[in-house]
Design an enzyme around this catalytic site. Structure first.
Site, PDB file in Angstrom:
ATOM      1  N   LYS A 173       0.767  -1.370   0.012  1.00 42.99           N
ATOM      2  CA  LYS A 173      -0.116   0.048   0.121  1.00 42.99           C
ATOM      3  C   LYS A 173       0.919   1.199  -0.053  1.00 42.99           C
ATOM      4  O   LYS A 173       1.311   1.467   0.991  1.00 42.99           O
ATOM      5  CB  LYS A 173      -0.890  -0.102   1.015  1.00 42.99           C
ATOM      6  CG  LYS A 173      -2.365   0.897   0.958  1.00 42.99           C
ATOM      7  CD  LYS A 173      -2.023   2.224   0.719  1.00 42.99           C
ATOM      8  CE  LYS A 173      -1.629   3.099   2.193  1.00 42.99           C
ATOM      9  NZ  LYS A 173      -1.695   4.466   2.112  1.00 42.99           N
ATOM     10  N   GLY A 226       6.880   5.591   8.372  1.00 41.11           N
ATOM     11  CA  GLY A 226       6.178   6.816   8.604  1.00 41.11           C
ATOM     12  C   GLY A 226       6.364   7.306   9.807  1.00 41.11           C
ATOM     13  O   GLY A 226       7.154   7.118  10.414  1.00 41.11           O
ATOM     14  N   GLY A 231       3.106   4.915  13.671  1.00 39.90           N
ATOM     15  CA  GLY A 231       3.994   3.615  14.094  1.00 39.90           C
ATOM     16  C   GLY A 231       3.568   3.081  15.284  1.00 39.90           C
ATOM     17  O   GLY A 231       3.488   1.782  15.551  1.00 39.90           O
ATOM     18  N   GLU A 248      10.172   2.096  10.703  1.00 39.30           N
ATOM     19  CA  GLU A 248      10.982   3.043  10.353  1.00 39.30           C
ATOM     20  C   GLU A 248      10.161   4.301  10.612  1.00 39.30           C
ATOM     21  O   GLU A 248       9.181   4.585   9.904  1.00 39.30           O
ATOM     22  CB  GLU A 248      11.367   2.988   9.163  1.00 39.30           C
ATOM     23  CG  GLU A 248      12.619   1.747   9.169  1.00 39.30           C
ATOM     24  CD  GLU A 248      13.758   1.861   9.695  1.00 39.30           C
ATOM     25  OE1 GLU A 248      14.117   2.847  10.413  1.00 39.30           O
ATOM     26  OE2 GLU A 248      14.641   0.956   9.980  1.00 39.30           O
ATOM     27  N   CYS A 282      13.561  11.117   6.269  1.00 38.16           N
ATOM     28  CA  CYS A 282      13.785  10.770   7.671  1.00 38.16           C
ATOM     29  C   CYS A 282      15.062  10.923   8.294  1.00 38.16           C
ATOM     30  O   CYS A 282      15.475  10.980   9.254  1.00 38.16           O
ATOM     31  CB  CYS A 282      13.683   9.292   7.851  1.00 38.16           C
ATOM     32  SG  CYS A 282      12.342   8.418   6.788  1.00 38.16           S
ATOM     33  N   GLU A 383       9.955  16.578  15.163  1.00 34.63           N
ATOM     34  CA  GLU A 383      10.272  16.288  13.368  1.00 34.63           C
ATOM     35  C   GLU A 383       9.513  17.211  12.968  1.00 34.63           C
ATOM     36  O   GLU A 383       8.231  17.612  13.268  1.00 34.63           O
ATOM     37  CB  GLU A 383      10.083  14.941  13.348  1.00 34.63           C
ATOM     38  CG  GLU A 383      10.330  14.759  11.775  1.00 34.63           C
ATOM     39  CD  GLU A 383      10.134  13.005  11.175  1.00 34.63           C
ATOM     40  OE1 GLU A 383       9.064  12.650  11.584  1.00 34.63           O
ATOM     41  OE2 GLU A 383      11.286  12.800  10.961  1.00 34.63           O
TER      42      GLU A 383
HETATM   43  C1  UN1 Z   1      14.793   8.191   4.171  1.00 31.45           C
HETATM   44  O1  UN1 Z   1      15.192   9.345   4.723  1.00 31.45           O
HETATM   45  O2  UN1 Z   1      13.702   8.074   4.351  1.00 31.45           O
HETATM   46  O3  UN1 Z   1      20.233   7.887   3.296  1.00 31.45           O
HETATM   47  C2  UN1 Z   1      15.445   7.033   3.497  1.00 31.45           C
HETATM   48  C3  UN1 Z   1      19.496   8.425   2.706  1.00 31.45           C
HETATM   49  C4  UN1 Z   1      18.766   7.571   1.539  1.00 31.45           C
HETATM   50  C5  UN1 Z   1      17.506   7.190   2.088  1.00 31.45           C
HETATM   51  C6  UN1 Z   1      16.951   7.970   3.178  1.00 31.45           C
HETATM   52  N1  UN1 Z   1      19.504   6.944   1.040  1.00 31.45           N
HETATM   53  O4  UN1 Z   1      19.100   9.547   2.812  1.00 31.45           O
END
Ligand code: UN1
Length: 495
Positions: A173, A226, A231, A248, A282, A383
């Site tokens: 999804k 997310g 989460g 994550e 992230c 965040e």
């Molecule tokens: C993410 O930020 O959700 O190292 C993944 C990085 C990328 C992957 C990030 N290769 O920023």
């Protein structure tokens, strides 16, 4: 254009017939297409089909499963530019970044393909004579994958390819903001020869399609990327149902610049870390922790360069920073600008929507810097997921490490120093899943484990060799060829 789900080996509409629009965040008058808004009925059908897929796929030898993924990597390579272009149209980040996103998928495909010829177990000595002891890996069942908008190809492939290589069937999804990229990914999997029932694509929103997938009793594996808030809900459901779950979630990543750092190098790092992907990673650099001796000079170097960043449509060659993903994201960054002001931080640049000609059609926000941000303040702790960088002044390396660690998240950190001892101390002391020395907080590679500590994750890793443990079950086999009853722990004498 009208797009469909892929369920039961066919492209189909949602059972209830509802749809949603996929809109270009750089120009909200550009509608990419309508996609099915799925409900629990669609998820139920997907599960019924995936059960058949699992029966076929679990018996396919792992090297053969890897061959399919190698062909997917080849097809992705051939279509890299075209996929990047459609990804930028739905997600907004510049083409150089969406090409990198596709490349991460290609790397993940080839890594998975090679894992098909490893998928190691262990063979160890038995304590008894004429008895063999070994472990090996078995598929689990149906993996339910719920993916975010910021890496429309890389993150789905991180989850999907290891899940498939291990012999599971997959239901994905994707985020409703970026449904097109995963649609193409499913087409490539089918072109590469994946048996159709092994993959199901269910479009829609988290609260109906996503929730139905997480709650389905016949989906024993869930992988979610997310927010930490969502989460937590996913975790509660999976905990009650004894599901295997990989989370994550949020980050509040910091770059630390010490007095002895190469400031020019650190400058390039923070620009890329904080404003690349418009801060929607992230792994984005959300905090800049600078030691006293270089604070003022580094901040003025940075401010000058940030003011010169070019906002625009990611498909234009001269764009540095694209739009945010949607209106909600813009409003969230705006709220944090107000929080920063109220907390007494100093707004150095940006702080508002970009509304000059052309930009008023999209979700643009000016790259923003706050200085004088206090450790422990909301701006420093929460965040934001946008182009807003908080600068914190510290006196010593130890204070920098403490500030880095005093947040609830722990994905990545970055330390700029020319002192090798401080660099290694940082690796030891920074509470993150990934620490970069003299490089920004982003830049994870597909063949190393990716993930964070504390409320960023729940202990699992994506990528690298570790993710294959998540998507498979360890089974142990003992073969006794002594021809008599041998009792472990009892008949272990030398006789
Ligand atoms: C993410 O930020 O959700 O190292 C993944 C990085 C990328 C992957 C990030 N290769 O920023």
């Amino acid at each position: 254009m009208t797009f469909q789900n892929f369920i039961g080996g066919r492209w189909v509409d949602a059972c209830a017939g509802a749809t949603f629009e996929n809109i270009n965040p750089a120009d909200t008058s550009d509608v990419i297409g309508t996609f099915p808004r799925s409900t629990p009925d669609d998820v139920n059908r997907a599960v019924a089909s995936a059960k058949k897929g699992f029966d076929i796929w679990k018996r396919t030898p792992a090297p053969g499963r890897g061959d399919v993924l190698r062909r997917v990597g080849d097809l992705m390579s051939a279509r890299k530019d075209d996929i990047a272009s459609l990804m930028t149209r739905e997600m907004g980040k510049p083409l150089s970044e969406t090409k990198g996103d596709v490349q991460e998928g290609i790397d993940t495909a080839y890594y998975a393909a090679s894992e098909g010829r490893r998928l190691f177990g262990h063979t160890v000595p038995s304590e008894l004579r004429n008895k063999w002891a070994m472990s090996f890996r078995r598929p689990i069942g149906i993996a339910g994958l719920v993916t975010p908008f910021n890496f429309p190809m890389a993150i789905p492939t991180w989850k999907m390819f290891p899940a498939l290589l291990c012999g599971n069937a997959v239901i994905i999804k994707p985020a409703e903001d970026v449904p097109h990229t995963v649609t193409v990914l499913v087409e490539l999997l089918l072109d590469a020869g994946l048996p159709p029932e092994v993959i199901q694509l269910v479009h829609g929103h988290g609260e109906d399609a996503g929730a139905a997938l997480v709650q389905h009793p016949d989906v024993p594996i869930i992988s979610f990327t997310g927010s930490t808030e969502t989460g937590r809900i996913v975790g509660e459901i999976c905990g009650r149902m004894h599901k295997r779950l990989s989370l994550e979630m949020g980050g509040k990543n910091a770059m630390i610049v010490l007095n002895d750092a190469d400031l020019d190098l650190a400058l390039e790092g923070v620009l890329w870390g904080a404003f690349g992907t418009t801060g929607q990673r992230c792994t984005a650099t959300s905090r800049l922790i600078v030691q006293d001796g270089v604070h003022d000079s580094f901040v003025s170097m940075l401010e000058k360069r940030v003011r010169a960043l070019r906002l625009g449509d990611g498909r234009q060659a001269d764009t540095d920073v694209g739009p945010l993903i949607n209106r909600g994201a813009v409003e969230k960054v705006e709220r944090y600008v107000e929080v920063g002001r109220a907390e007494g931080a100093e707004l150095r640049c940006g702080g508002k929507r970009a509304t000059s000609a052309g930009l008023d059609r999209g979700h643009y926000f000016e790259p923003t810097i706050f200085t004088g941000v206090k450790a422990g303040s909301r701006l420093e702790q929460e965040e934001i997921f946008g182009p807003l960088l908080s600068v914190i002044r510290v006196r010593t390396p130890d204070e920098a490490f403490t500030v880095n660690n005093d947040v609830k998240y722990g994905l990545s950190s970055s330390l700029y120093t020319s002192d090798v001892s401080l660099a290694f101390r940082g690796l030891n002391e920074l509470d993150n899943g990934i620490t970069y020395i003299n490089a920004p907080t982003i830049g994870a590679e597909a063949h190393l484990p990716f993930g964070g500590v504390k409320q960023t994750g729940n202990g699992h890793r994506e990528g690298g060799w570790e993710v294959y443990e998540f998507y498979s079950e360890t089974k142990v086999g003992y073969v006794d060829f002594s021809g008599k009853l041998q009792r472990a722990q009892i008949d272990t004498g030398n006789a």
